[in-house]
Design a protein around this motif. Structure first.
Motif: not given
Length: 195
Positions: A104-107, A121-124, A126-127, A131-133
């Motif tokens: 949900l956060e990534t989306l 997206v990883s930088a924003i 922080g992880v 795999s989520v994408v």
């Protein structure tokens, strides 16, 4: 055809798995777009329980368990939100179709920052979000839009299925989140990061 144009439009709407535009319906039925649009608006009112016409019909009498929505650039029949729990129980039958908190956060980041790279997206977040994408791609909620000419990174954006699931016509209808997020003054730093 039994039921005429109205019946033909309903028949197509019952089998489509994505929103259909006025133009697509008009082309399939060999009718003027305006005539098809009028039928769609009439069906929408009927499904909402409006039986009269004009100013006389202001309150719905008895809406059906489904509705016709104009979303993501087209028309599609949906079950009414009042029956969401009943429909979910029937369709899911105990299976979980929910997205994880990470998904949900990534989306959310992709929806608000698109087109955006995985690295950004990883930088924003922080992880790492690889795999989520992939999960979001498999579920059809995000899509590879283009490649960044400077870095060669694949840029991601949301799909019409994403808009459909949220009941939005476009990403411009996403709610503004700026007032709810602390530390927005540093968000511009992520734009300057090279990936």
């Amino acid at each position: 055809m039994p039921g005429g144009l109205r019946g033909a439009v309903e028949a197509i709407l019952m089998v489509t798995d994505r929103p259909v535009t006025d133009g697509q319906l008009a082309a399939a039925l060999d009718r003027p777009v305006e005539q098809v649009h009028d039928v769609l608006v009439g069906l929408q009112r009927d499904y909402d329980g409006y039986t009269g016409s004009g100013a006389q019909s202001t309150e719905p009498a008895s809406p059906r368990g489904f509705e016709l929505r104009n979303i993501a650039g087209g028309w599609r029949i949906f079950s009414r939100k009042h029956f969401a729990s009943v429909v979910a129980d029937f369709v899911l039958d105990g299976q979980s179709a929910r997205l994880s908190q990470a998904a949900l956060e990534t989306l959310t980041v992709i929806a608000y920052r698109q087109p955006v790279s995985r690295a950004r997206v990883s930088a924003i977040r922080g992880v790492t979000v690889d795999s989520v994408v992939r999960t979001l791609l498999q579920r059809g909620l995000v899509v590879e839009m283009e490649t960044d000419p400077e870095t060669g990174a694949v840029l991601y954006g949301t799909t019409s299925l994403f808009l459909e699931r949220l009941g939005l016509g476009s990403v411009d209808e996403l709610p503004r989140i700026a007032p709810h997020l602390p530390g927005l003054e540093s968000l511009g730093e992520y734009d300057e990061t090279t990936y």
